[in-house]
Structure formats: structure tokens, C-alpha cells
Design an enzyme around this catalytic site. Structure first.
Site, PDB file in Angstrom:
ATOM      1  N   TYR A  69     -11.459  15.894   9.225  1.00 23.37           N
ATOM      2  CA  TYR A  69     -12.911  15.967   9.045  1.00 23.37           C
ATOM      3  C   TYR A  69     -13.548  16.066  10.422  1.00 23.37           C
ATOM      4  CZ  TYR A  69     -17.733  14.538   8.147  1.00 23.37           C
ATOM      5  OH  TYR A  69     -19.098  14.494   8.086  1.00 23.37           O
ATOM      6  N   GLU A  95     -20.779  20.627   9.792  1.00 27.07           N
ATOM      7  CA  GLU A  95     -19.719  19.797   9.214  1.00 27.07           C
ATOM      8  C   GLU A  95     -18.619  20.677   8.636  1.00 27.07           C
ATOM      9  OE1 GLU A  95     -20.097  16.045   6.402  1.00 27.07           O
ATOM     10  OE2 GLU A  95     -20.217  17.875   5.213  1.00 27.07           O
TER      11      GLU A  95
END
Length: 376
Positions: A101, A185
Site C-alpha cells: 500500500y 493512493e
């Protein structure tokens, strides 16, 4: 402005971030043609501005062109949390060896930038941070120094990412700065079996205040609840819960969301009808909320000031008359206080609508709405 995944990946490509090969289709036939050009197993991905696509069936594998056409037909037109999938992204399937992530964002609380990186990707970052706080590396980023190659290597190493991920992190930071983004993101950022680091997904939120510096594609209406609310001039944001919330004033609505959460339920939306809302505005807001299939109960929390409580009550009655049978299925908990509150309560009492329940305090109203949403 939030971007669709395919738009985010176009920015990534522009800044040298590896992404899977693919293209956007608006029809099943186009999906078949793209899959044929890719000449590989593909993934059909609904293009909607919300999470939970996989759980909703909006991400589907396809072994070849015929399967891609079939799966695209299933996904196109799908409603995912009030967002209708009008396009699909057809991408070559990527087999991850590891998932990570990575995100850079504007940290409003601290008045700066924040890097968030984890060696565990593909899951909700909020859940991961809650269950294993040490799994997410959070690092403030100096606005002047930014993230250069050395800082990216330290960030990757600190989160347990491979060395080759550092270059991708550095380029993600460039996207944030160059595109005037509030959030960049990738979840998951993957390392493939041949050791390539690829952005398998992408989420980008752009700062509308910087739009004059960029030539961007105009945002296209999707026909979802947020677009419908915007067309009516309502300040509405779709959330993931089951209690619909209407209030007057952003501060009161935010407090109401917190009280609903404290009562053990999750809000389904943020909806501020404003300080001078008319009965029609109230009716429009209630109509939007009741159009959300996730909503199991509604909480109307109004403190009368410029917006008088009798106008709110008349709006509720008007909306329920317009909705007819559609307004009978879910309970509506109403708490009125302030200007003309007594008159507003009398209007609702006289209407005797079976869906409406009046409660005198905010805490008790939230608890009632939460209980009704749970079916109790």
C-alpha cells in the site's frame, strides 16, 4: 475532484509509473475488442468513484475476448453504492507475488503532507491501521524538500518494500505535486513474479482550486446519487452505512454522524440542507436519501434558525406525499428544535404518516434511528 481509476492510471503513465496494459470500454463489444488486442487473460473493472467494487461483483476476470464481452455486459450498468458503472477498464491480468500500500496526501490536521506506506496491501488501510498499527508507516513530508530518491528508499525500506519500489514512490510524490492533487493512493501496489513493481489500482483526488493551472477533462455526470443531489443544489456525500442523515448546517450534520456512530450504527450519507432551506429543499433531500437502497432508516436532525422547523416539517410531508408508497417502507426519525419547533411538531403530528417518528433529543433520535436500521 475524484478521478476514475483509468484517469488516475493515465496520470501514472504520464509520470513513468508502471500500470497494467489496458483501455476503457463503454460497450461489451468494445471490451471484447480490447481483450483481443491485449491477447492475454484480462480483468474487467467497473469505473465508479467508490470503494467495494470487488465485493459488489464489479471486478471480474475473463480468460479471453468472448469471456470479456460476457463479463463486461454483467458489469456495465451495475449500481455500486449509488454509483452506476457506465464504463469498464479492460486490463491485462497481473499475477502479484506481493502486495503493498502506498499513498501521499495533504494532512489538513497538521497543515502539511503525509506519506503512508505498508508492506500489506489489498485490504482496507483503516482496518489494517486499527488491527496492526505498526504495519503502516506514516511519515510527514517536508513541503520544500519533498520526496527525493534517498527519502523514497528510506520510506520503502521502513515499510518492508523491495528496493525497486522506491522509484515508484518517488514518482507517486511527483504526481501529487505536479498535478496539484490532495491524495494519490495505490492499493495494491504489487511486485510481480518477475520482480516488476506495478500500480494495480489507483485513486487520485485533485484540488479543484488549482484547476486553472491544468487542462483537464470535464467531469462527466454518472447518474449516481451524488450527481442527482448536485443537480438539486444539495450538499450530499454518499457513505457506506445504513442510517440516512439530514441536517441544517455542516457542523450539525458532522455532529449527527458522530452521534449515529456512537449509537452503534453507520451513517449512509452526509446531507446538509443549509441554513435557509425551504420545504422544497427538504423534500428534495429526503427523496435523494430514500433513493439509496442501503438506507434502512432516516434521521432528520434540525435546529431551527434561518431554516424554521415548520418549513422542515412541511418539506417532510411534501416529500412523503410525492413518494407515495415508496415513502412507507423505511422509518424516518425526526428531531426538531429551535425556531418554530412546536409548530413543526404539530404539522408532523397532524400528518400522521406511519413512517415518521418524532424524538425530542439528538442522542435519543440517533439511538432510535440506529435501532430501527438494525431491524429492532
Amino acid at each position: 475532484m475524484d478521478l476514475y481509476e483509468y484517469q488516475a492510471k493515465e496520470l501514472f503513465r504520464r509520470h513513468g509509473i508502471p500500470v497494467p496494459r489496458g483501455a476503457v470500454a463503454e460497450t461489451p463489444a468494445e471490451a471484447r475488442a480490447i481483450a483481443a488486442d491485449l491477447n492475454a487473460p484480462v480483468v474487467i473493472k467497473a469505473q465508479v468513484k467508490t470503494g467495494g467494487r470487488g465485493k459488489a461483483g464489479g471486478i471480474r476476470p475473463a480468460a479471453g475476448p468472448v469471456a470479456a464481452e460476457h463479463e463486461a455486459a454483467r458489469v456495465l450498468g451495475m449500481d455500486i453504492k449509488g454509483h452506476r458503472a457506465r464504463r469498464v477498464l479492460v486490463e491485462a491480468a497481473t499475477v502479484p507475488f506481493e502486495e503493498y500500500y502506498a499513498a501521499f496526501l495533504v494532512d489538513r490536521a497538521e497543515g502539511g503532507f503525509l506519506a503512508m506506506v505498508s508492506g500489506q496491501g489489498g485490504v482496507e488501510i483503516e482496518e489494517l491501521a486499527a488491527s496492526d498499527p505498526g504495519a503502516v508507516v506514516r511519515l510527514p513530508v517536508d513541503p520544500v524538500e519533498g520526496v527525493d530518491a534517498d527519502a523514497a528508499r528510506l520510506l520503502a525500506a521502513g515499510a518492508g518494500l523491495p528496493e525497486q519500489a522506491a522509484e515508484v514512490l518517488e514518482r507517486l510524490w511527483r504526481v501529487l505535486v505536479a498535478e496539484d492533487a490532495l491524495l494519490v493512493e495505490v492499493n495494491p501496489l504489487v511486485c510481480t513474479t518477475d520482480q516488476r513493481v506495478v500500480a494495480l489500482d489507483g485513486k487520485v483526488t485533485l484540488d479543484d482550486n488549482a484547476a486553472f493551472r491544468h487542462r483537464r477533462e470535464a467531469e462527466e455526470p454518472t447518474g449516481g446519487l451524488e450527481d442527482r443531489a448536485r443537480a438539486k443544489g444539495l450538499n450530499y456525500v454518499k457513505l457506506d452505512g445504513t442510517v440516512g442523515v439530514i441536517g441544517n448546517g455542516a457542523g450539525l450534520v458532522m455532529s449527527t454522524l458522530d452521534v449515529v456512530a456512537g449509537a452503534g450504527a453507520a451513517p449512509a450519507n452526509f446531507l446538509d440542507i443549509g441554513g435557509g432551506a425551504s420545504a422544497q429543499v427538504m423534500a428534495d433531500g429526503l427523496e435523494i436519501i430514500l433513493a439509496d437502497p442501503d438506507v434502512r432508516s432516516v434521521l432528520v436532525n434540525v435546529f431551527g434558525g434561518i431554516t424554521a422547523c415548520d418549513a422542515v416539517a412541511n418539506g417532510i410531508v411534501t416529500a412523503l406525499e410525492l413518494l407515495g408508497e415508496r415513502g412507507h417502507g423505511r422509518p424516518i426519525v425526526v428531531r426538531l428544535d429551535g425556531n418554530n419547533a412546536e409548530l413543526g411538531r404539530r404539522i408532523l403530528d397532524q400528518a400522521r404518516h406511519p413512517a415518521v417518528r418524532q424524538v425530542s433529543t439528538m442522542d435519543a433520535a440517533a439511538a432510535t434511528a440506529a435501532r430501527l436500521a438494525a431491524g429492532a
